[in-house]
Design a protein around this motif. Structure first.
Motif, mmCIF file in Angstrom:
data_model
loop_
_atom_site.group_PDB
_atom_site.id
_atom_site.type_symbol
_atom_site.label_atom_id
_atom_site.label_comp_id
_atom_site.label_asym_id
_atom_site.label_seq_id
_atom_site.Cartn_x
_atom_site.Cartn_y
_atom_site.Cartn_z
ATOM 1 N N SER A 1 0.833 -1.201 0.000
ATOM 2 C CA SER A 1 0.000 0.000 0.000
ATOM 3 C C SER A 1 0.861 1.242 0.000
ATOM 4 N N ILE A 2 0.335 2.298 -0.626
ATOM 5 C CA ILE A 2 1.069 3.558 -0.757
ATOM 6 C C ILE A 2 0.324 4.650 -0.010
ATOM 7 N N GLY A 3 1.062 5.681 0.319
ATOM 8 C CA GLY A 3 0.440 6.848 0.929
ATOM 9 C C GLY A 3 -0.364 7.618 -0.106
ATOM 10 N N LEU A 4 -1.591 7.970 0.251
ATOM 11 C CA LEU A 4 -2.472 8.597 -0.734
ATOM 12 C C LEU A 4 -2.140 10.065 -0.937
ATOM 13 N N LEU A 5 -1.219 10.604 -0.169
ATOM 14 C CA LEU A 5 -0.796 11.982 -0.381
ATOM 15 C C LEU A 5 0.550 12.048 -1.109
ATOM 16 N N THR A 6 1.451 11.122 -0.781
ATOM 17 C CA THR A 6 2.793 11.159 -1.376
ATOM 18 C C THR A 6 2.976 10.160 -2.508
ATOM 19 N N GLY A 7 2.254 9.096 -2.546
ATOM 20 C CA GLY A 7 2.430 8.048 -3.559
ATOM 21 C C GLY A 7 3.551 7.079 -3.243
ATOM 22 N N LYS A 8 4.175 7.179 -2.074
ATOM 23 C CA LYS A 8 5.285 6.300 -1.701
ATOM 24 C C LYS A 8 4.765 5.089 -0.935
ATOM 25 N N LEU A 9 5.522 4.010 -1.024
ATOM 26 C CA LEU A 9 5.190 2.809 -0.267
ATOM 27 C C LEU A 9 5.304 3.097 1.221
ATOM 28 N N ARG A 10 4.324 2.591 1.974
ATOM 29 C CA ARG A 10 4.345 2.828 3.407
ATOM 30 C C ARG A 10 5.329 1.899 4.123
ATOM 31 N N GLY A 11 5.512 0.726 3.651
ATOM 32 C CA GLY A 11 6.437 -0.215 4.273
ATOM 33 C C GLY A 11 7.625 -0.529 3.353
ATOM 34 N N GLU A 12 8.236 -1.665 3.611
ATOM 35 C CA GLU A 12 9.371 -2.121 2.797
ATOM 36 C C GLU A 12 9.083 -3.532 2.299
ATOM 37 N N PRO A 13 8.162 -3.677 1.389
ATOM 38 C CA PRO A 13 7.789 -5.027 0.916
ATOM 39 C C PRO A 13 8.890 -5.682 0.076
ATOM 40 N N ILE A 14 9.669 -4.901 -0.663
ATOM 41 C CA ILE A 14 10.726 -5.477 -1.495
ATOM 42 C C ILE A 14 11.753 -6.191 -0.622
ATOM 43 N N GLU A 15 12.111 -5.573 0.504
ATOM 44 C CA GLU A 15 13.066 -6.195 1.408
ATOM 45 C C GLU A 15 12.516 -7.499 1.991
ATOM 46 N N ARG A 16 11.213 -7.539 2.254
ATOM 47 C CA ARG A 16 10.616 -8.759 2.787
ATOM 48 C C ARG A 16 10.663 -9.885 1.761
ATOM 49 N N ILE A 17 10.383 -9.556 0.485
ATOM 50 C CA ILE A 17 10.447 -10.585 -0.562
ATOM 51 C C ILE A 17 11.874 -11.087 -0.729
ATOM 52 N N GLU A 18 12.835 -10.169 -0.773
ATOM 53 C CA GLU A 18 14.227 -10.577 -0.947
ATOM 54 C C GLU A 18 14.742 -11.359 0.251
ATOM 55 N N ALA A 19 14.245 -11.034 1.445
ATOM 56 C CA ALA A 19 14.629 -11.812 2.625
ATOM 57 C C ALA A 19 14.140 -13.249 2.508
ATOM 58 N N ARG A 20 12.903 -13.414 1.963
ATOM 59 C CA ARG A 20 12.401 -14.774 1.777
ATOM 60 C C ARG A 20 13.250 -15.520 0.740
ATOM 61 N N ILE A 21 13.609 -14.829 -0.351
ATOM 62 C CA ILE A 21 14.419 -15.480 -1.382
ATOM 63 C C ILE A 21 15.802 -15.827 -0.833
ATOM 64 N N ILE A 22 16.378 -14.947 -0.029
ATOM 65 C CA ILE A 22 17.693 -15.212 0.557
ATOM 66 C C ILE A 22 17.617 -16.401 1.511
ATOM 67 N N GLY A 23 16.527 -16.501 2.261
ATOM 68 C CA GLY A 23 16.389 -17.647 3.165
ATOM 69 C C GLY A 23 16.349 -18.963 2.414
ATOM 70 N N ILE A 24 15.570 -19.003 1.337
ATOM 71 C CA ILE A 24 15.493 -20.231 0.544
ATOM 72 C C ILE A 24 16.851 -20.544 -0.093
ATOM 73 N N SER A 25 17.492 -19.521 -0.645
ATOM 74 C CA SER A 25 18.778 -19.722 -1.317
ATOM 75 C C SER A 25 19.851 -20.151 -0.327
#
Length: 327
Positions: free
Chosen positions: A94-118
């Motif tokens: 989800s993004i901020g409806l005033l700034t358009g930026k991501l509210r969290g860090e979802p990319i880091e969470r996905i890469e953390a999952r990929i790093i764990g599997i790898s």
């Protein structure tokens, strides 16, 4: 990142073509697509923005081999989103409806999952082989195993993400172990270098020996020729000496013959003279002797005649007078 412009109670969202935008209202999906442009009311909307471009992440795992040797694996993994709505339902984009930026860090969470599997796949691969086998095989077997595990792992497919590429740039032990592993090869290469040096030195010694033998043979041949020359010179000297001696012998024989002839003639002459003088009376002989003596004397300053000499001369003259008269 989406661009949001607010005008009074409503706002406009403009997204890029590489972004998948999902607009929710009252918990339901109202709009979903890439590169959308729409108006919405911020107080009633919830919007998620999922990147659809390919992304790469760095992989660095340090593990141990079956013989407990530390090995580091380094590379990159490429991934992208295959089901944005599923991913948005599992990970907060989800993004901020005033700034358009991501509210969290979802990319880091996905890469953390990929790093764990790898990391799990890398550690299993490293722990199953000794270090020399791992280093001899290189990173290719691990890369293939890692690709297969990422493609088959349900933890990625259930969130709508897929790994598209795996590149391993390094599979190396620690610096101490690397030096230890390099030692046999280095020693073998050093032995080859030493063998080459020894062979070159042996070849040089062999060449020096051949040169020395050639020099010795040349000196021996020169000495032999000098010996032949000396022998020939000695033979020539003997021949010359024999010739000179023979010539001197001939000359001496000729001279001896000449002397013999001369002396023989002289002896014959003397014999004839003696034969002539043999029959002469003593007074005549005495007179001849006196004449001969007088011819050899240059100057007579004094002549001493004693009475005995005069008496003897007169006596001889008297004895010789009758003999001369009788003749």
């Amino acid at each position: 990142m989406a661009t949001i412009r607010t005008i009074g109670p409503v706002a406009q969202l403009r997204s890029e073509a590489s972004r998948h935008v999902i607009r929710y209202r009252n918990g339901r999906v109202r709009q979903s697509g890439r590169g959308l442009v729409f108006w919405f009311r911020p107080e009633t909307a919830s919007i998620s923005e999922v990147p659809m471009d390919d992304r790469e992440m760095t992989l660095f795992v340090r593990g141990r081999s079956r013989d407990f040797q530390a090995i580091a694996v380094q590379g990159t993994i490429g991934w992208h989103v295959v089901d944005p709505e599923r991913l948005a339902s599992r990970v907060d984009f989800s993004i901020g409806l005033l700034t358009g930026k991501l509210r969290g860090e979802p990319i880091e969470r996905i890469e953390a999952r990929i790093i764990g599997i790898s990391s799990q796949a890398v550690l299993q691969h490293l722990g199953g082989e000794p270090v020399d086998a791992l280093l001899a095989a290189g990173p290719e077997p691990l890369r293939g195993k890692l690709e297969a595990m990422l493609a088959a792992d349900p933890a990625l497919s259930e969130i709508g993400v897929a790994a598209v590429s795996v590149r391993l740039t390094d599979l190396a032990p620690t610096s101490e172990l690397e030096r230890a592993l390099q030692t046999p090869t280095f020693e073998a290469l050093q032995q080859k270098a030493d063998a080459a040096i020894f062979a070159r030195r042996a070849l040089a010694v062999e060449k020096e020996r051949a040169i020395a033998e050639n020099e010795l043979a040349a000196r021996t041949e020169l000495a032999r020729r000098e010996t032949l020359l000396i022998t020939q010179e000695a033979e020539n000297a003997r021949s010359r000496a024999a010739g000179v001696a023979q010539a001197h012998g001939v000359e001496a024989a000729a001279e001896a013959e000449r002397i013999r002839l001369v002396e023989g003639a002289r002896v014959g002459t003397e014999q004839q003279r003696v034969a002539v003088y043999r029959d002469l009376p003593p007074a005549v002989l005495l007179g001849l002797a006196a004449r001969e003596l007088a011819g050899k004397l240059e100057t007579i300053e004094h002549v001493t005649v004693t009475p005995d000499l005069l008496a003897a001369a007169l006596g001889e003259f008297r004895r010789a007078a009758p003999q001369v008269a009788a003749r």
